[in-house]
Design a protein around this motif. Structure first.
Motif, short mmCIF file in Angstrom:
data_model
loop_
_atom_site.label_atom_id
_atom_site.label_comp_id
_atom_site.label_asym_id
_atom_site.label_seq_id
_atom_site.Cartn_x
_atom_site.Cartn_y
_atom_site.Cartn_z
N GLY A 76 0.80 -1.23 0.00
CA GLY A 76 0.00 0.00 0.00
C GLY A 76 0.83 1.27 0.00
N LEU A 77 1.95 1.27 -0.73
CA LEU A 77 2.87 2.42 -0.68
C LEU A 77 2.72 3.35 -1.87
CD1 LEU A 77 6.32 1.15 0.56
CD2 LEU A 77 5.01 3.06 1.43
N VAL A 78 2.52 4.62 -1.58
CA VAL A 78 2.57 5.63 -2.62
C VAL A 78 3.90 6.36 -2.44
CG1 VAL A 78 1.50 7.72 -3.54
CG2 VAL A 78 0.08 5.87 -2.62
N LEU A 79 4.71 6.42 -3.51
CA LEU A 79 6.06 6.96 -3.36
C LEU A 79 6.04 8.46 -3.15
CD1 LEU A 79 8.02 4.80 -5.92
CD2 LEU A 79 7.71 4.51 -3.47
N LYS A 80 7.05 8.92 -2.40
CA LYS A 80 7.13 10.35 -2.09
C LYS A 80 8.19 11.02 -2.94
CE LYS A 80 5.62 10.37 2.70
NZ LYS A 80 6.07 10.37 4.09
N LYS A 81 7.72 11.92 -3.80
CA LYS A 81 8.63 12.68 -4.63
C LYS A 81 9.57 13.52 -3.76
CE LYS A 81 8.28 15.18 -8.94
NZ LYS A 81 7.45 15.97 -9.86
N SER A 82 9.03 14.03 -2.67
CA SER A 82 9.82 14.92 -1.79
C SER A 82 11.01 14.20 -1.17
CB SER A 82 8.94 15.48 -0.68
OG SER A 82 8.46 14.40 0.12
N LEU A 83 11.00 12.87 -1.16
CA LEU A 83 12.15 12.13 -0.62
C LEU A 83 13.03 11.56 -1.74
CD1 LEU A 83 10.61 10.18 2.42
CD2 LEU A 83 12.14 12.17 2.47
N GLY A 84 12.77 11.99 -2.96
CA GLY A 84 13.59 11.53 -4.08
C GLY A 84 13.44 10.05 -4.35
N GLN A 85 12.22 9.55 -4.20
CA GLN A 85 12.02 8.10 -4.34
C GLN A 85 11.81 7.69 -5.80
OE1 GLN A 85 8.95 7.35 -1.36
NE2 GLN A 85 10.51 7.07 0.21
N ASN A 86 12.89 7.42 -6.49
CA ASN A 86 12.86 6.87 -7.84
C ASN A 86 13.62 5.56 -7.79
OD1 ASN A 86 13.33 10.11 -8.17
ND2 ASN A 86 11.78 9.34 -9.56
N LEU A 123 21.92 12.62 6.84
CA LEU A 123 22.59 13.90 7.12
C LEU A 123 22.64 14.20 8.62
CD1 LEU A 123 21.22 16.13 4.22
CD2 LEU A 123 23.50 15.13 4.42
N LYS A 124 21.87 13.43 9.41
CA LYS A 124 21.85 13.71 10.85
C LYS A 124 22.50 12.60 11.67
CE LYS A 124 17.92 16.78 10.66
NZ LYS A 124 16.46 16.69 10.52
N LEU A 125 22.71 11.46 11.05
CA LEU A 125 23.31 10.34 11.80
C LEU A 125 24.76 10.62 12.14
CD1 LEU A 125 22.35 7.00 10.01
CD2 LEU A 125 21.61 7.81 12.26
N ASP A 126 25.21 10.01 13.23
CA ASP A 126 26.63 10.05 13.56
C ASP A 126 27.32 8.90 12.81
OD1 ASP A 126 29.15 9.88 14.63
OD2 ASP A 126 28.50 10.25 16.69
N LEU A 127 27.86 9.23 11.65
CA LEU A 127 28.40 8.16 10.80
C LEU A 127 29.69 7.57 11.36
CD1 LEU A 127 27.70 9.38 7.17
CD2 LEU A 127 26.51 7.64 8.46
N LYS A 128 30.47 8.41 12.08
CA LYS A 128 31.70 7.88 12.69
C LYS A 128 31.35 6.76 13.65
CE LYS A 128 35.27 11.04 11.79
NZ LYS A 128 35.03 12.50 11.74
N PRO A 138 19.14 10.05 -3.18
CA PRO A 138 17.99 10.96 -3.34
C PRO A 138 18.49 12.28 -3.92
CG PRO A 138 18.58 10.70 -0.99
CD PRO A 138 19.46 9.75 -1.77
N TYR A 139 17.99 12.68 -5.09
CA TYR A 139 18.59 13.77 -5.85
C TYR A 139 18.46 15.13 -5.18
CZ TYR A 139 19.31 10.57 -9.77
OH TYR A 139 19.72 9.54 -10.57
N TYR A 140 17.47 15.30 -4.30
CA TYR A 140 17.30 16.63 -3.70
C TYR A 140 18.41 16.97 -2.72
CZ TYR A 140 15.48 14.54 0.64
OH TYR A 140 15.36 13.84 1.81
N ILE A 141 19.22 15.97 -2.31
CA ILE A 141 20.32 16.25 -1.39
C ILE A 141 21.64 15.60 -1.83
CG2 ILE A 141 19.22 16.87 0.79
CD1 ILE A 141 19.11 13.90 1.49
#
Ligand code: SAM
Length: 296
Positions: A21-31, A106-111, A131-134
């Motif tokens: 039941g998923l509709v993709l979100k353009k705002s999250l760059g879901q392609n 962008l918010k995770l502590d990757l180290k 995701p292309y927006y970021i």
């Protein structure tokens, strides 16, 4: 648990999205990628093997994650959209060394993530259909944190890939080219038509491989000042290097020094920022920094 069948096909992708039941979100760059050949090209460019780890950013429904899990020792995939988690659990069943982390990359502590999740691998590469927006914030964040990465192999907008790989002299060359090339050796792997995604994006894409350098290609004393000089030189692309630097670093009274700086660096004041190589920017920022210290 049995390995799930590969999902990179229009039929399997649509079936999964519908059943969940998923509709993709353009705002999250879901392609989402639906072409196994493109997935292959991405994965083979990363040179993974059973001693190496892969960090994926935005696994979506897991089409690329499945292929990474087949060759790497460990895969960690960071996904922001909670709705995709049950779906990923299904498509990644049978791949115990692939883990999904819910969060904003962008918010995770990757180290910390590296320390916790990748202790048992030799090298880690980032492999993703971004995701292309970021795109640019993600890549700059990865490079500036100086994570111990081997390669960054990512699908991004074609224009951005061309800017990252651009050589001096053309209109694609700018501060992004210099920033990326300071940290990496870039190579465009392949251009990708928009038809290999569901839904299709409006832009063409490219897979770019950034081989992360162990050492910068030029000697720079103060990285942040070096990048300030580079940014300033491109603020007004049509202006000369002299005018751009004068507006950023000098007053009417101190402008004379700029001529001396450019002369000492062997750079004609009438040149434009887009003609300077990364080596020339290194020399220029060294002379400029000394001159400004003298002035101050
Ligand atoms: N890897 C999948 C594929 O190739 O089919 C999906 C790629 S899709 C272009 C980008 C994915 O990144 C989406 O699943 C989206 O939800 C996720 N995403 C968007 N912003 C994100 C962020 N800030 N942190 C982590 N994932 C993000």
């Amino acid at each position: 648990q049995a390995m799930q069948e590969d999902i990179a096909s229009p039929k399997r992708t649509n079936e999964l999205l519908k059943r969940h039941g998923l509709v993709l979100k353009k705002s999250l760059g879901q392609n989402f990628l639906i072409d196994p050949n493109i997935l292959n090209k991405i994965v083979s460019a990363a040179h993974l093997d059973d001693t190496k780890g892969a960090l994926e950013i935005g696994p979506g429904i897991g089409a690329l994650t499945q292929q990474l899990a087949k060759v790497a020792k460990r895969v960690v995939a960071v996904e922001i959209d909670q709705r995709l988690l049950p779906l990923l659990e299904e498509t990644l069943a049978g791949y115990p060394h692939a883990a999904v982390v819910h969060g904003d990359v962008l918010k995770l502590d990757l180290k910390q993530l590296f320390e916790e999740r990748f202790q048992d691998v030799d090298r880690v590469s980032v492999v993703a259909n971004l995701p292309y927006y970021i795109t640019t914030p993600i890549i700059m964040m990865l490079l500036e944190q100086k994570l111990p990465l081997e390669n960054i192999v990512v699908m991004i907008q074609k224009e951005v890939a061309e800017r990252m790989a651009a050589k001096p002299g053309g209109k694609e060359y700018g501060s992004l080219s210099i920033a990326v090339q300071y940290y990496c050796d870039p190579e465009i792997v392949t251009i990708v038509p928009h038809t290999v995604f569901i839904p299709q994006p409006n832009v063409d894409s490219a897979v770019i491989k950034l081989k992360v350098r162990q050492q910068p290609p030029v000697e720079v004393e103060d990285e942040s000042f070096f990048f300030d000089v580079v940014h300033a030189s491109f603020v007004q692309r049509r202006k000369t290097i002299y005018n751009n630097l004068a507006s950023k670093f000098f007053t009417k009274e101190t402008k004379g020094t700029l001529e001396q700086v450019l002369q000492a660096a062997g750079i004609e004041p009438s040149r434009r920022g887009e003609t300077l190589s990364i080596e020339e920017y290194a020399v220029l920022s060294r002379h400029l920094s000394q001159a400004l210290k003298g002035n101050g």
